[in-house]
Design a protein around this motif. Structure first.
Motif, PDB file in Angstrom:
ATOM      1  N   GLY A 152       0.718  -1.333  -0.120  1.00  0.00           N
ATOM      2  CA  GLY A 152      -0.150  -0.022  -0.011  1.00  0.00           C
ATOM      3  C   GLY A 152       0.803   1.318  -0.159  1.00  0.00           C
ATOM      4  N   LEU A 153       1.965   1.286   0.852  1.00  0.00           N
ATOM      5  CA  LEU A 153       2.828   2.403   0.998  1.00  0.00           C
ATOM      6  C   LEU A 153       3.294   2.599  -0.443  1.00  0.00           C
ATOM      7  N   ILE A 154       4.108   1.505  -1.031  1.00  0.00           N
ATOM      8  CA  ILE A 154       4.704   1.638  -2.142  1.00  0.00           C
ATOM      9  C   ILE A 154       3.888   2.308  -3.345  1.00  0.00           C
ATOM     10  N   THR A 155       2.712   1.710  -3.492  1.00  0.00           N
ATOM     11  CA  THR A 155       1.751   2.043  -4.374  1.00  0.00           C
ATOM     12  C   THR A 155       1.149   3.290  -4.362  1.00  0.00           C
ATOM     13  N   VAL A 156       1.044   3.801  -3.299  1.00  0.00           N
ATOM     14  CA  VAL A 156       0.594   5.373  -2.773  1.00  0.00           C
ATOM     15  C   VAL A 156       1.894   6.477  -3.256  1.00  0.00           C
ATOM     16  N   VAL A 157       3.002   6.053  -2.952  1.00  0.00           N
ATOM     17  CA  VAL A 157       4.235   6.767  -3.374  1.00  0.00           C
ATOM     18  C   VAL A 157       4.019   6.873  -5.064  1.00  0.00           C
ATOM     19  N   GLY A 158       3.802   5.588  -5.541  1.00  0.00           N
ATOM     20  CA  GLY A 158       3.717   5.549  -6.986  1.00  0.00           C
ATOM     21  C   GLY A 158       2.713   6.398  -7.674  1.00  0.00           C
ATOM     22  N   PHE A 159       1.590   6.540  -6.977  1.00  0.00           N
ATOM     23  CA  PHE A 159       0.387   7.341  -7.594  1.00  0.00           C
ATOM     24  C   PHE A 159       0.961   8.756  -7.363  1.00  0.00           C
ATOM     25  N   VAL A 160       1.589   9.127  -6.280  1.00  0.00           N
ATOM     26  CA  VAL A 160       1.912  10.576  -5.880  1.00  0.00           C
ATOM     27  C   VAL A 160       3.104  10.934  -7.089  1.00  0.00           C
ATOM     28  N   ALA A 161       4.030   9.901  -7.074  1.00  0.00           N
ATOM     29  CA  ALA A 161       5.067  10.251  -8.173  1.00  0.00           C
ATOM     30  C   ALA A 161       4.455  10.369  -9.527  1.00  0.00           C
ATOM     31  N   TYR A 162       3.461   9.632  -9.891  1.00  0.00           N
ATOM     32  CA  TYR A 162       2.814   9.767 -11.194  1.00  0.00           C
ATOM     33  C   TYR A 162       2.172  11.244 -11.287  1.00  0.00           C
ATOM     34  N   PHE A 163       1.509  11.610 -10.418  1.00  0.00           N
ATOM     35  CA  PHE A 163       0.992  13.034 -10.545  1.00  0.00           C
ATOM     36  C   PHE A 163       2.064  14.059 -10.246  1.00  0.00           C
ATOM     37  N   TYR A 182       7.514  12.047 -11.713  1.00  0.00           N
ATOM     38  CA  TYR A 182       8.535  11.495 -11.410  1.00  0.00           C
ATOM     39  C   TYR A 182       8.299  10.248 -12.042  1.00  0.00           C
ATOM     40  N   ALA A 183       8.784  10.007 -13.338  1.00  0.00           N
ATOM     41  CA  ALA A 183       8.754   8.764 -14.082  1.00  0.00           C
ATOM     42  C   ALA A 183       9.325   7.556 -13.071  1.00  0.00           C
ATOM     43  N   THR A 184      10.679   7.712 -12.635  1.00  0.00           N
ATOM     44  CA  THR A 184      11.179   6.431 -12.128  1.00  0.00           C
ATOM     45  C   THR A 184      10.577   6.164 -10.798  1.00  0.00           C
ATOM     46  N   LEU A 185      10.330   6.765 -10.102  1.00  0.00           N
ATOM     47  CA  LEU A 185       9.483   6.659  -8.835  1.00  0.00           C
ATOM     48  C   LEU A 185       7.926   6.003  -9.174  1.00  0.00           C
ATOM     49  N   ASN A 186       7.573   6.587 -10.088  1.00  0.00           N
ATOM     50  CA  ASN A 186       6.158   6.248 -10.690  1.00  0.00           C
ATOM     51  C   ASN A 186       6.104   4.638 -11.184  1.00  0.00           C
TER      52      ASN A 186
END
Length: 183
Positions: free
Chosen positions: A16-27, A30-34
């Motif tokens: 859940g934490l890594i997925t949330v970070v991915g969504f935040v990075a998407y918006f 930040y492509a790599t973090l996404n």
């Protein structure tokens, strides 16, 4: 200590934490973090959900173990007693109930709904020997069936064990596995 940690919870929290970070990075563009968030977070989250669906919680002790009993356990407990205690006091995955393989092999109950359910365990001393007491809820398997299978249960759980079966109250059966120190 690690036996008391649910792998499902770890997967759900990390995923859940890594997925949330991915969504935040998407918006935040930040492509790599996404990519890391989506490629690692979502599978971890799904794995955690799958484990949660197949999880069996540890069986609690019905009463605390006294220092006298701990001393007897260290001196007399058989490998089988230690293994059973270890197995039922940790999270399990992919089974319908604790000790289900043993219950099915011993033919205690006809189907999953009729099988006895392990509710708690405790440790004690019986006739001067260490005893592991498994407390089953057994409304469909009467005490007489347990008593008929008592020798088969002792044989199943291995050498250096005596088995007693008692009924402390209606629909409950205690399976007492006693270390046989005379063998």
């Amino acid at each position: 200590m690690l036996r008391k940690i649910s792998l499902a919870q770890v997967g759900l929290v990390l995923g859940g934490l890594i997925t949330v970070v991915g969504f935040v990075a998407y918006f935040a563009d930040y492509a790599t973090l996404n990519l890391a968030g989506f490629f690692y977070g979502i599978p971890l989250l799904l794995g955690g959900l799958a484990l949660k669906a197949a999880e069996i919680k540890p069986i609690p002790f019905s009463e605390p173990t006294t220092p006298e009993v701990l001393s007897k356990r260290e001196q007399q407990a058989t490998p089988t007693q230690n293994q059973v205690r270890s197995d039922v006091t940790r999270y399990r995955y992919g089974q319908s109930a604790h000790l289900i393989d043993a219950i099915e092999r011993l033919k205690l109950g006809g189907n999953d709904e009729e099988h006895p359910q392990l509710q708690a365990l405790r440790e004690g001393v019986v006739d001067g020997s260490y005893a592991l007491i498994l407390e089953f809820y057994s409304p469909f398997v009467p005490l007489s069936v347990w008593e008929e299978k008592q020798s088969k249960i002792a044989q199943f759980f291995g050498p250096n064990l005596r088995v007693q079966v008692t009924q402390p109250e209606t629909d409950c059966v205690d399976l007492i596995m006693i270390a046989d120190t005379e063998s």
